[in-house]
Design a protein around this motif. Structure first.
Motif, PDB file in Angstrom:
ATOM      1  N   TRP A   1       3.338  15.486  13.623  1.00  0.00           N
ATOM      2  CA  TRP A   1       3.514  14.343  12.744  1.00  0.00           C
ATOM      3  C   TRP A   1       4.993  14.013  12.588  1.00  0.00           C
ATOM      4  O   TRP A   1       5.862  14.803  12.905  1.00  0.00           O
ATOM      5  CB  TRP A   1       2.856  14.578  11.392  1.00  0.00           C
ATOM      6  CG  TRP A   1       3.408  15.701  10.550  1.00  0.00           C
ATOM      7  CD1 TRP A   1       4.333  15.604   9.542  1.00  0.00           C
ATOM      8  CD2 TRP A   1       3.062  17.099  10.621  1.00  0.00           C
ATOM      9  NE1 TRP A   1       4.587  16.834   8.991  1.00  0.00           N
ATOM     10  CE2 TRP A   1       3.813  17.775   9.618  1.00  0.00           C
ATOM     11  CE3 TRP A   1       2.188  17.836  11.434  1.00  0.00           C
ATOM     12  CZ2 TRP A   1       3.727  19.143   9.426  1.00  0.00           C
ATOM     13  CZ3 TRP A   1       2.094  19.212  11.229  1.00  0.00           C
ATOM     14  CH2 TRP A   1       2.853  19.851  10.234  1.00  0.00           C
ATOM     15  N   VAL A   2       5.245  12.782  12.094  1.00  0.00           N
ATOM     16  CA  VAL A   2       6.594  12.338  11.756  1.00  0.00           C
ATOM     17  C   VAL A   2       6.639  12.111  10.252  1.00  0.00           C
ATOM     18  O   VAL A   2       5.828  11.343   9.711  1.00  0.00           O
ATOM     19  CB  VAL A   2       6.976  11.044  12.494  1.00  0.00           C
ATOM     20  CG1 VAL A   2       8.386  10.599  12.089  1.00  0.00           C
ATOM     21  CG2 VAL A   2       6.893  11.230  14.007  1.00  0.00           C
TER      22      VAL A   2
ATOM     23  N   PRO B   1       0.832  -1.211   0.000  1.00  0.00           N
ATOM     24  CA  PRO B   1       0.000   0.000   0.000  1.00  0.00           C
ATOM     25  C   PRO B   1       0.863   1.256   0.000  1.00  0.00           C
ATOM     26  O   PRO B   1       1.960   1.277   0.563  1.00  0.00           O
ATOM     27  CB  PRO B   1      -0.802  -0.122   1.303  1.00  0.00           C
ATOM     28  CG  PRO B   1      -0.015  -1.068   2.159  1.00  0.00           C
ATOM     29  CD  PRO B   1       0.673  -2.006   1.226  1.00  0.00           C
ATOM     30  N   VAL B   2       0.367   2.305  -0.635  1.00  0.00           N
ATOM     31  CA  VAL B   2       1.082   3.580  -0.710  1.00  0.00           C
ATOM     32  C   VAL B   2       0.747   4.398   0.536  1.00  0.00           C
ATOM     33  O   VAL B   2      -0.428   4.681   0.797  1.00  0.00           O
ATOM     34  CB  VAL B   2       0.698   4.359  -1.976  1.00  0.00           C
ATOM     35  CG1 VAL B   2       1.421   5.705  -2.014  1.00  0.00           C
ATOM     36  CG2 VAL B   2       1.025   3.534  -3.223  1.00  0.00           C
ATOM     37  N   PRO B   3       1.743   4.783   1.334  1.00  0.00           N
ATOM     38  CA  PRO B   3       1.459   5.561   2.546  1.00  0.00           C
ATOM     39  C   PRO B   3       1.050   6.983   2.204  1.00  0.00           C
ATOM     40  O   PRO B   3       1.375   7.492   1.118  1.00  0.00           O
ATOM     41  CB  PRO B   3       2.796   5.531   3.301  1.00  0.00           C
ATOM     42  CG  PRO B   3       3.822   5.339   2.239  1.00  0.00           C
ATOM     43  CD  PRO B   3       3.172   4.488   1.181  1.00  0.00           C
ATOM     44  N   PRO B   4       0.331   7.656   3.091  1.00  0.00           N
ATOM     45  CA  PRO B   4      -0.046   9.046   2.835  1.00  0.00           C
ATOM     46  C   PRO B   4       1.175   9.958   2.813  1.00  0.00           C
ATOM     47  O   PRO B   4       2.215   9.649   3.392  1.00  0.00           O
ATOM     48  CB  PRO B   4      -0.970   9.378   4.004  1.00  0.00           C
ATOM     49  CG  PRO B   4      -0.606   8.405   5.080  1.00  0.00           C
ATOM     50  CD  PRO B   4      -0.175   7.156   4.385  1.00  0.00           C
ATOM     51  N   VAL B   5       1.031  11.090   2.139  1.00  0.00           N
ATOM     52  CA  VAL B   5       2.099  12.086   2.062  1.00  0.00           C
ATOM     53  C   VAL B   5       1.951  13.043   3.234  1.00  0.00           C
ATOM     54  O   VAL B   5       0.843  13.506   3.547  1.00  0.00           O
ATOM     55  CB  VAL B   5       2.034  12.856   0.725  1.00  0.00           C
ATOM     56  CG1 VAL B   5       3.094  13.957   0.687  1.00  0.00           C
ATOM     57  CG2 VAL B   5       2.225  11.890  -0.438  1.00  0.00           C
ATOM     58  N   ALA B   6       3.053  13.341   3.898  1.00  0.00           N
ATOM     59  CA  ALA B   6       3.030  14.222   5.062  1.00  0.00           C
ATOM     60  C   ALA B   6       3.053  15.685   4.629  1.00  0.00           C
ATOM     61  O   ALA B   6       3.614  16.039   3.588  1.00  0.00           O
ATOM     62  CB  ALA B   6       4.235  13.939   5.962  1.00  0.00           C
ATOM     63  N   ALA B   7       2.445  16.514   5.456  1.00  0.00           N
ATOM     64  CA  ALA B   7       2.466  17.960   5.205  1.00  0.00           C
ATOM     65  C   ALA B   7       3.887  18.497   5.367  1.00  0.00           C
ATOM     66  O   ALA B   7       4.729  17.891   6.041  1.00  0.00           O
ATOM     67  CB  ALA B   7       1.519  18.661   6.164  1.00  0.00           C
ATOM     68  N   ALA B   8       4.137  19.643   4.764  1.00  0.00           N
ATOM     69  CA  ALA B   8       5.452  20.286   4.855  1.00  0.00           C
ATOM     70  C   ALA B   8       5.316  21.745   5.274  1.00  0.00           C
ATOM     71  O   ALA B   8       6.154  22.581   4.930  1.00  0.00           O
ATOM     72  CB  ALA B   8       6.186  20.178   3.530  1.00  0.00           C
ATOM     73  N   ASP B   9       4.261  22.058   6.023  1.00  0.00           N
ATOM     74  CA  ASP B   9       4.007  23.437   6.434  1.00  0.00           C
ATOM     75  C   ASP B   9       4.183  23.611   7.940  1.00  0.00           C
ATOM     76  O   ASP B   9       3.537  24.460   8.566  1.00  0.00           O
ATOM     77  CB  ASP B   9       2.601  23.863   6.008  1.00  0.00           C
ATOM     78  CG  ASP B   9       1.505  23.003   6.639  1.00  0.00           C
ATOM     79  OD1 ASP B   9       1.829  21.918   7.183  1.00  0.00           O
ATOM     80  OD2 ASP B   9       0.325  23.412   6.580  1.00  0.00           O
ATOM     81  N   GLU B  10       5.079  22.831   8.549  1.00  0.00           N
ATOM     82  CA  GLU B  10       5.254  22.876   9.999  1.00  0.00           C
ATOM     83  C   GLU B  10       5.836  24.212  10.454  1.00  0.00           C
ATOM     84  O   GLU B  10       6.546  24.888   9.695  1.00  0.00           O
ATOM     85  CB  GLU B  10       6.176  21.739  10.466  1.00  0.00           C
ATOM     86  CG  GLU B  10       7.578  21.785   9.901  1.00  0.00           C
ATOM     87  CD  GLU B  10       7.740  21.045   8.591  1.00  0.00           C
ATOM     88  OE1 GLU B  10       8.897  20.862   8.160  1.00  0.00           O
ATOM     89  OE2 GLU B  10       6.719  20.646   7.980  1.00  0.00           O
ATOM     90  N   GLU B  11       5.537  24.578  11.684  1.00  0.00           N
ATOM     91  CA  GLU B  11       6.137  25.763  12.299  1.00  0.00           C
ATOM     92  C   GLU B  11       7.317  25.401  13.191  1.00  0.00           C
ATOM     93  O   GLU B  11       8.075  26.268  13.615  1.00  0.00           O
ATOM     94  CB  GLU B  11       5.097  26.545  13.101  1.00  0.00           C
ATOM     95  CG  GLU B  11       4.450  25.770  14.236  1.00  0.00           C
ATOM     96  CD  GLU B  11       3.250  26.507  14.823  1.00  0.00           C
ATOM     97  OE1 GLU B  11       3.239  26.691  16.056  1.00  0.00           O
ATOM     98  OE2 GLU B  11       2.346  26.874  14.056  1.00  0.00           O
ATOM     99  N   GLU B  12       7.470  24.106  13.483  1.00  0.00           N
ATOM    100  CA  GLU B  12       8.597  23.607  14.261  1.00  0.00           C
ATOM    101  C   GLU B  12       8.954  22.229  13.740  1.00  0.00           C
ATOM    102  O   GLU B  12       8.070  21.432  13.420  1.00  0.00           O
ATOM    103  CB  GLU B  12       8.225  23.517  15.747  1.00  0.00           C
ATOM    104  CG  GLU B  12       9.320  22.985  16.634  1.00  0.00           C
ATOM    105  CD  GLU B  12       8.867  22.779  18.078  1.00  0.00           C
ATOM    106  OE1 GLU B  12       9.719  22.359  18.894  1.00  0.00           O
ATOM    107  OE2 GLU B  12       7.686  23.015  18.384  1.00  0.00           O
ATOM    108  N   ALA B  13      10.247  21.941  13.596  1.00  0.00           N
ATOM    109  CA  ALA B  13      10.674  20.631  13.111  1.00  0.00           C
ATOM    110  C   ALA B  13      12.003  20.265  13.745  1.00  0.00           C
ATOM    111  O   ALA B  13      12.884  21.115  13.920  1.00  0.00           O
ATOM    112  CB  ALA B  13      10.792  20.623  11.593  1.00  0.00           C
ATOM    113  N   VAL B  14      12.136  18.985  14.103  1.00  0.00           N
ATOM    114  CA  VAL B  14      13.372  18.450  14.677  1.00  0.00           C
ATOM    115  C   VAL B  14      13.703  17.166  13.933  1.00  0.00           C
ATOM    116  O   VAL B  14      12.859  16.273  13.808  1.00  0.00           O
ATOM    117  CB  VAL B  14      13.227  18.163  16.185  1.00  0.00           C
ATOM    118  CG1 VAL B  14      14.512  17.547  16.731  1.00  0.00           C
ATOM    119  CG2 VAL B  14      12.877  19.429  16.951  1.00  0.00           C
TER     120      VAL B  14
END
Length: 251
Positions: free
Chosen positions: A237-238, A137-150
């Protein structure tokens, strides 16, 4: 609730070992306690205790922690006795697009000082062994509009230490031949609860003490991959290195 165990978790997560008796337990650190050791003959092929007790046996060999919900009612305190009560709320078998599936929901209540401090719903999925010829199965695509990322990476040593601290014997996290040849993964699987743990700590640092938290695993993250832990408001999200969504959460 032994403070030494919580300090060991802090070190494994890359933090300073600061926790002491009387301190509030960080969110989700209760995973370190309430072990249920079983003798070798009571373990399944995957290293987990065999089903047939609280979790009924529905004839499917592969176990996955699909997600969960938590309600934090009062702080758990280190150095104080606590009790966990577990019940099976749901156990049902269905037919999915990739074959039979079984869904199990456990409810854990953690009590301390005569009061329920944490209620946790743990969602498990059981499925059949993988078909080598089946289309994945094809996994969903994650958003790329985060305000914080580590950015975080997970090596085999960290996965072993987390398995040991949580007494999680699932071989997909430390036995690479088993993970590849039996369960069909590309490598060692990063624990879903470990991903959720980092998201909870991120949420608490940004938003303050948590009242509720829910998370859902959507695609496994492998030990050789780098994950991006993201937050936008109360949504977390990850994101995997290829942009796929590995876990989504809300605080």
């Amino acid at each position: 609730m032994d403070p030494a165990r919580a300090r060991a978790m802090q070190v494994a997560l890359g933090q300073a070992a600061t926790l002491a008796a009387g301190d509030p337990l960080p969110p989700f650190f209760h995973q370190l306690y309430f072990w249920t050791p079983e003798p070798a003959e009571r373990l399944g092929r995957d290293g987990h205790p065999k089903v047939g007790g609280v979790i009924p046996d529905m004839g499917l060999p592969r176990r996955m922690w699909a997600g969960g919900r938590l309600a934090f009612h009062a702080p758990l305190r280190l150095g104080v006795a606590a009790e966990r009560v577990t019940v099976c709320e749901k156990a049902e078998r269905k037919e999915g697009r990739t074959g039979p599936l079984a869904f199990v929901t456990l409810r854990h209540e953690v009590w301390q000082g005569g009061a329920a401090c944490v209620t946790e719903w743990q969602d498990l999925v059981y499925r059949d062994d993988p078909d080598p010829g089946a289309v994945r199965p094809v996994p969903p695509v994650a958003a790329a509009d985060e305000e914080e990322a580590v950015e975080r990476s997970f090596d085999a040593t960290l996965l072993f230490r987390y398995s040991a601290l949580t007494f999680n014997g699932h071989r997909i996290h430390y036995d690479q031949p088993y993970a590849r040849e039996v369960e069909g993964y590309d490598g060692l699987v990063v624990h879903g609860p470990l991903l959720a743990q980092h998201l909870m700590l991120m949420a608490e640092a940004a938003l303050g003490p948590l009242e509720t938290f829910r998370f859902r695993a959507t695609s496994p993250l492998m030990h050789h991959e780098v994950g991006m832990f993201c937050r936008k408001g109360r949504t977390l999200w990850v994101r995997g290195p290829d942009g796929r969504m590995c876990m989504e959460a809300e605080a």
